[in-house]
Design a protein around this motif. Structure first.
Motif: not given
Length: 191
Positions: A36-59
């Protein structure tokens, strides 16, 4: 077992603070959220950072506590819709920041407007003084923090790239960057 029931069990375990449930949640949704993040941001590294931050926040921020399965009785998937919406919104925020940065860059005056030819020598001298002041200030920053600062602000690398290059966690990179910037601000206020 239907996905809805699996989500209800997982959600109950998460709300009970079960770290194993969080590991299951991470494994179940990591790839989906990356897509989802890569398809929207079109940047794998930025998507990876965003998803990682989400998981940290989620917990850490217990975002799972906000998921109410009673509101989603008609939907087959309770957690997936919630996390999709969060990732989508965070991506939209990032895209908005990109547009804002680009507008600022586009509105910046050209060097000739900022510094007419008659003032260029003075500006060059001032630039050299600032460069020397920055170099002196960087020398007062601990070596690890200084290296992180250089990679981030001079070589324009992402936190993930820096963590990989230096063999440390992205959180360590963040902490060292904050430390370096704080020290540099203090040092450069004196200039």
């Amino acid at each position: 077992m239907p996905v809805y029931e699996q989500d209800l069990i997982l959600l109950t375990q998460l709300k009970a603070g079960n770290t194993g449930a969080f590991a299951d949640f991470y494994e179940k949704y990591r790839k989906y959220l990356m897509v989802v993040a890569i398809s929207l941001l079109d940047d794998e590294m930025e998507a990876q950072d965003l998803v990682q931050e989400f998981f940290i926040d989620f917990w850490e921020k217990k975002l799972y506590a906000k998921i109410d399965p009673d509101q989603n009785k008609r939907e087959e998937v309770v957690i997936k819709n919630y996390v999709h919406r969060i990732i989508f919104n965070r991506c939209m925020d990032r895209l908005g920041l990109r547009k804002t940065r680009q507008r600022r860059m586009d509105s910046m005056p050209t060097p000739e407007v900022v510094c007419p030819p008659e003032n260029r020598l003075e500006a060059q001298e001032r630039q050299q003084q600032l460069g020397a002041s920055l170099a002196a200030a960087i020398n007062k920053v601990p070596p690890l923090s200084a290296k992180v600062f250089e990679l981030a602000y001079i070589q324009h690398k992402s936190r993930t790239e820096i963590a990989t290059v230096m063999g440390v966690s992205p959180n360590t990179v963040k902490n060292q960057l904050v430390r370096a910037v704080k020290i540099l601000r203090t040092q450069l206020k004196k200039v």
